[in-house]
Scaffold this active site. Structure first.
Site, PDB file in Angstrom:
ATOM      1  N   HIS A 131       0.779  -1.237   0.000  1.00 40.23           N
ATOM      2  CA  HIS A 131       0.000   0.000   0.000  1.00 40.23           C
ATOM      3  C   HIS A 131       0.807   1.283   0.000  1.00 40.23           C
ATOM      4  O   HIS A 131       0.222   2.365  -0.014  1.00 40.23           O
ATOM      5  CB  HIS A 131      -0.964  -0.005   1.194  1.00 40.23           C
ATOM      6  CG  HIS A 131      -0.287  -0.104   2.535  1.00 40.23           C
ATOM      7  ND1 HIS A 131      -0.966   0.092   3.721  1.00 40.23           N
ATOM      8  CD2 HIS A 131       0.998  -0.381   2.892  1.00 40.23           C
ATOM      9  CE1 HIS A 131      -0.144  -0.069   4.736  1.00 40.23           C
ATOM     10  NE2 HIS A 131       1.051  -0.366   4.255  1.00 40.23           N
ATOM     11  N   HIS A 132       2.132   1.202   0.027  1.00 40.86           N
ATOM     12  CA  HIS A 132       2.931   2.432   0.071  1.00 40.86           C
ATOM     13  C   HIS A 132       3.363   2.931  -1.308  1.00 40.86           C
ATOM     14  O   HIS A 132       3.772   4.093  -1.434  1.00 40.86           O
ATOM     15  CB  HIS A 132       4.185   2.225   0.922  1.00 40.86           C
ATOM     16  CG  HIS A 132       3.914   2.000   2.376  1.00 40.86           C
ATOM     17  ND1 HIS A 132       3.141   2.864   3.126  1.00 40.86           N
ATOM     18  CD2 HIS A 132       4.312   1.012   3.217  1.00 40.86           C
ATOM     19  CE1 HIS A 132       3.082   2.407   4.371  1.00 40.86           C
ATOM     20  NE2 HIS A 132       3.760   1.287   4.452  1.00 40.86           N
ATOM     21  N   ALA A 133       3.327   2.089  -2.323  1.00 42.43           N
ATOM     22  CA  ALA A 133       3.781   2.520  -3.644  1.00 42.43           C
ATOM     23  C   ALA A 133       2.927   3.676  -4.151  1.00 42.43           C
ATOM     24  O   ALA A 133       1.700   3.663  -4.043  1.00 42.43           O
ATOM     25  CB  ALA A 133       3.731   1.352  -4.626  1.00 42.43           C
ATOM     26  N   ASP A 173      -0.783   5.095   2.893  1.00 42.22           N
ATOM     27  CA  ASP A 173      -0.600   6.391   2.231  1.00 42.22           C
ATOM     28  C   ASP A 173      -0.732   6.331   0.721  1.00 42.22           C
ATOM     29  O   ASP A 173      -1.288   7.242   0.100  1.00 42.22           O
ATOM     30  CB  ASP A 173       0.739   7.018   2.623  1.00 42.22           C
ATOM     31  CG  ASP A 173       1.939   6.123   2.298  1.00 42.22           C
ATOM     32  OD1 ASP A 173       1.768   4.896   2.138  1.00 42.22           O
ATOM     33  OD2 ASP A 173       3.071   6.651   2.242  1.00 42.22           O
TER      34      ASP A 173
END
Length: 390
Positions: A131-133, A173
């Site tokens: 989920h951070h990419a 994010d």
């Protein structure tokens, strides 16, 4: 709609390997898959390997120049462009990085397609949840954002309201950024407070922008939050928002790094509380999203003791055959753990904290309690934007 569930699995996803010193050890995926099999859950669902996400799919979220940079680093890791977050300590470049990252993304996209078509009600990709990419860069062990790609594909197929619930210890994010101005996607993230943990975002005041104002929700929990507070915070925020939003699909991310044994964070959540929230997401999908549920993995760096048990519980819940917390783990799996890691595997599917008790928000709150303060901050920031009482 079929009542069966799908497990998205291709052995190739274990090639997502940043190297022997990196905390994201792909053995956590192998051991999870073997534990799912050891409990016979293969017989309760369809095991499906989807094709890798192609460029047109990746472009639903990611910029072409970034995709090109990942491909170049994949072909020649020594030439990785650090301006794209590649070749860093968090995201070392490795040969084949593009291919395996696209394969993981393809499993999440395939899960979303199967659920939207009605082939199955539930689909799980525990290799996903990266989920951070960001659209233009790698971050936090994540190359392609499979969660965002799954959501974007649902929108492309005609979905008008997709809810994303992220209970990883780190703020979701990248998914929030992808849909920051899109009112069709409600992103809810419960995570450790950004003051004490990467990526230092996810403040309650981050609520979206433009047409998407009020569609981003963040619950920033204090370090040390345990089972009762974590589950209380989930139930104090998520169900009411889903009832108002009425999603057509629920996508949830179940990073196991909230656990008290996780080496990279500071929450104190047990396996049993993680299971309780998995059960809650399943129930919420049926209550508010017609049963359509895409469940993803995420972080989790206690790769023997925690991750395989947590995600096996997730698979069992999705398959309609939940594994009892008190269940004894098959000895064959424990032997495999020792052979692979020289560690002793856990003996039961519980930390001894089931059932998890918590106080319901509607019964009152304590303004001096730090968890309740976090919940209040979230409700006050976003609930009025959605026409709800804070």
């Amino acid at each position: 709609m079929s009542g069966r569930a799908q497990l998205m699995w291709d052995e190739g996803v274990t090639g997502y390997d940043f190297g022997p010193s990196h905390p994201m050890d792909p053995v956590r995926l192998e051991l999870t898959r073997r534990l799912v099999g050891a409990f016979g859950l293969d017989r309760e669902l369809q095991v499906v390997a989807a094709k890798p996400a192609g460029e047109s799919t990746l472009r639903l979220v990611h910029r072409q120049d970034y995709i090109d940079a990942v491909k170049a680093a994949s072909a020649d890791p020594a030439a990785a462009d650090v301006s794209y977050g590649l070749g860093t300590v968090d995201d070392p470049a490795f040969a084949g990085m593009h291919e395996v990252s696209a394969l993981i993304a393809g499993q999440s996209v395939g899960a979303a397609e199967a659920v939207w078509r009605g082939d199955v009600q539930h689909a799980v990709n525990f290799a996903g949840g990266l989920h951070h990419a960001m659209p233009g860069g790698a971050a936090g062990f994540c190359v392609y954002n499979d969660a965002s790609l799954a959501i974007a594909r649902l929108l492309e197929l005609g979905a008008e309201r997709v809810a994303y619930v992220d209970v990883d210890v780190h703020h979701g994010d990248g998914v929030q950024a992808a849909f920051w101005e899109d009112p069709r996607v409600l992103t809810i993230s419960l995570h450790e407070h950004p003051r004490t943990l990467f990526p230092q975002t996810g403040w309650p005041q981050e609520t979206g922008a433009g047409a998407g104002e009020g569609a981003a929700v963040n619950v920033a929990l204090p370090a040390g939050t345990g089972d009762a507070g974590w589950v209380r915070a989930f139930h104090a925020v998520v169900p009411e928002l889903l009832a108002e939003f009425r999603p057509q699909v629920l996508v949830s991310q179940h990073g196991a790094d909230t656990h008290f044994e996780d080496p990279l964070a500071h929450l104190a959540v047990s396996l049993d509380a993680q299971r309780a929230v998995q059960v809650a997401c399943h129930e919420l999908a049926h209550e508010y999203a017609g049963g359509r549920w895409v469940a993803l993995g995420g972080g989790g760096y206690a790769v023997v003791d925690v991750v395989p048990r947590s995600w096996t519980h997730l698979v069992g819940i999705a398959a309609g055959k939940p594994v009892a917390p008190e269940a004894v783990i098959p000895e064959g799996w424990r032997r495999e753990v020792f052979a692979r890691t020289r560690q002793l595997g856990p003996q039961r599917m519980t930390d001894g904290r089931w059932p998890v008790g918590y106080g319901a928000w509607e019964d009152g709150y304590d303004p001096a309690d730090r968890v309740d303060q976090a919940v209040l901050a979230t409700r006050r920031a976003v609930f009025p934007l959605r026409g709800l009482l804070a």
